[in-house]
Design an enzyme around this catalytic site. Sequence first.
Site, PDB file in Angstrom:
ATOM      1  N   GLY A 157       0.827  -1.327   0.050  1.00  0.00           N
ATOM      2  CA  GLY A 157      -0.166  -0.095  -0.103  1.00  0.00           C
ATOM      3  C   GLY A 157       0.795   1.272  -0.006  1.00  0.00           C
ATOM      4  N   THR A 158       2.160   1.243  -0.574  1.00  0.00           N
ATOM      5  CA  THR A 158       2.648   2.525  -0.834  1.00  0.00           C
ATOM      6  C   THR A 158       2.074   3.429  -1.693  1.00  0.00           C
ATOM      7  OG1 THR A 158       4.152   1.803  -2.764  1.00  0.00           O
ATOM      8  CG2 THR A 158       4.832   1.419  -0.444  1.00  0.00           C
ATOM      9  N   ASN A 159       1.195   2.810  -2.798  1.00  0.00           N
ATOM     10  CA  ASN A 159       0.621   3.939  -3.559  1.00  0.00           C
ATOM     11  C   ASN A 159      -0.644   4.496  -2.582  1.00  0.00           C
ATOM     12  OD1 ASN A 159       1.218   4.360  -6.342  1.00  0.00           O
ATOM     13  ND2 ASN A 159       1.549   2.155  -6.069  1.00  0.00           N
TER      14      ASN A 159
ATOM     15  N   MET B  38      -5.083  -7.391  -6.099  1.00  0.00           N
ATOM     16  CA  MET B  38      -4.448  -8.490  -7.086  1.00  0.00           C
ATOM     17  C   MET B  38      -5.628  -9.332  -7.643  1.00  0.00           C
ATOM     18  SD  MET B  38      -1.280  -8.172  -7.293  1.00  0.00           S
ATOM     19  CE  MET B  38      -0.719  -9.867  -7.836  1.00  0.00           C
ATOM     20  N   LYS B  39      -6.829  -8.440  -7.945  1.00  0.00           N
ATOM     21  CA  LYS B  39      -7.945  -9.328  -8.693  1.00  0.00           C
ATOM     22  C   LYS B  39      -8.724  -8.455  -9.634  1.00  0.00           C
ATOM     23  CE  LYS B  39      -9.848 -12.243  -5.077  1.00  0.00           C
ATOM     24  NZ  LYS B  39      -8.732 -12.294  -4.311  1.00  0.00           N
TER      25      LYS B  39
ATOM     26  N   ASN C  45      -6.873   2.291 -11.927  1.00  0.00           N
ATOM     27  CA  ASN C  45      -5.840   1.352 -11.426  1.00  0.00           C
ATOM     28  C   ASN C  45      -4.367   1.889 -11.758  1.00  0.00           C
ATOM     29  OD1 ASN C  45      -4.728  -1.119 -10.917  1.00  0.00           O
ATOM     30  ND2 ASN C  45      -4.407  -1.664 -13.053  1.00  0.00           N
TER      31      ASN C  45
ATOM     32  N   HIS D 171      -0.705   0.532 -12.868  1.00  0.00           N
ATOM     33  CA  HIS D 171       0.108  -0.557 -13.407  1.00  0.00           C
ATOM     34  C   HIS D 171       1.707  -0.108 -13.625  1.00  0.00           C
ATOM     35  CE1 HIS D 171       0.975  -4.400 -15.081  1.00  0.00           C
ATOM     36  NE2 HIS D 171       1.618  -3.707 -16.148  1.00  0.00           N
TER      37      HIS D 171
HETATM   38  C1  GRF Z   1       2.595  -1.140  -7.713  1.00  0.00           C
HETATM   39  O1  GRF Z   1       3.850  -1.413  -8.483  1.00  0.00           O
HETATM   40  C2  GRF Z   1       1.179  -1.250  -8.633  1.00  0.00           C
HETATM   41  O2  GRF Z   1       1.899  -0.175  -9.736  1.00  0.00           O
HETATM   42  C3  GRF Z   1       0.862  -2.455  -8.682  1.00  0.00           C
HETATM   43  O3  GRF Z   1       1.088  -3.074  -7.406  1.00  0.00           O
HETATM   44  C4  GRF Z   1       2.017  -2.304  -6.745  1.00  0.00           C
HETATM   45  C5  GRF Z   1       1.492  -1.763  -5.527  1.00  0.00           C
HETATM   46  O4  GRF Z   1       2.468  -1.512  -4.975  1.00  0.00           O
HETATM   47  N1  GRF Z   1      -0.448  -2.429  -9.339  1.00  0.00           N
HETATM   48  P1  GRF Z   1       2.052  -0.643  -3.335  1.00  0.00           P
HETATM   49  O5  GRF Z   1       1.178  -1.833  -2.653  1.00  0.00           O
HETATM   50  O6  GRF Z   1       1.213   0.481  -3.860  1.00  0.00           O
HETATM   51  O7  GRF Z   1       3.287  -0.399  -2.830  1.00  0.00           O
END
Ligand code: GRF
Length: 212
Positions: free
Chosen positions: A14-16, A92-93, A109, A111
Site C-alpha cells: 500500500g505505498t500507493n 490482485m483481482k 488502476n 500498473h
Molecule cells: C505497484 O507497483 C502498482 O503499480 C501495482 O502493484 C504495486 C502496488 O504497490 N499495481 P503498493 O502496494 O502500492 O506499494
Amino acid sequence: MSRVPVAVLVSGSGTNLAALLESTSAADSLAEIVLVVADRHKAYGLQRARDAGVATEVVLKRDHPTPEAYDQALAAVLQRHGVEWVCLAGFMKLVGAAMLAAFPQRILNIHPSLLPAFPGLGVQQAAIEHGVRAAGATVHLVDGGMDTGPIVVQGVVEVHPDDSPEELSARILTKVEHRIYPMALRWAVQGKLRLRGRVVHVDTDEPLLVVG
Ligand code: GRF
C-alpha cells in the site's frame, strides 16, 4: 466544500495508498478517502488506513462461491460507504461486470509499466529481458480486461543496464507511481477526465507524462 468519497482497494504493502492518503489530506483536496478494502487480512495497506483513521473492510474470496458473487459483494460494500470513485492500488483481482456497472468509468488502476507494453504480472523481469531503455507506470481507467483500459497519465524512468527487477520496480514506485496516482485522482474527482473513443482527454495544463 463537499468532498468526493473515494475507496482504495489493496492487496499488499500500500505505498500507493500512502501517497493517495497524503495527497488527499491537504485542506484543499476535493477527494476524501473514506474506505480502504483488502482481499486479505494481511495486507499492510489496512494498517496504513487504520493509522490514518480511515475505515477498512476485508472481502475474502473464500466467502463467495464465484468471482461474480465476489464482485457483487465488493460493489455492495463500496456502495454502503457512499463511494463515488475507486482506486485499485496493488489489488490482485480483476474487477468484473458488477463493479463496472456500479462505477462506470469511475475505477482507476495503476500498473507498473508503460502500457500497452507489459500488462499483467512479472512486469519488470520482462522489461529487463526485452532490454527496454525506458520503463514506468500508467494510471488508467478500468475496463473488463487486464491493464487494458484508457490511459490517464504515465510516468517514465530510465532503465539502467545492471538493474535487477527489484531495483527497477523501486525506482518506478518512488519516482513516478507516487506522483502520478495523486494527479490522476485529483483530475478524476475534479471532473477533468473526458473519454473520447478510448482516449482520455484531461482538462489541464499539467503534463500528462511525468519524467522521474
Ligand atoms: C505497484 O507497483 C502498482 O503499480 C501495482 O502493484 C504495486 C502496488 O504497490 N499495481 P503498493 O502496494 O502500492 O506499494
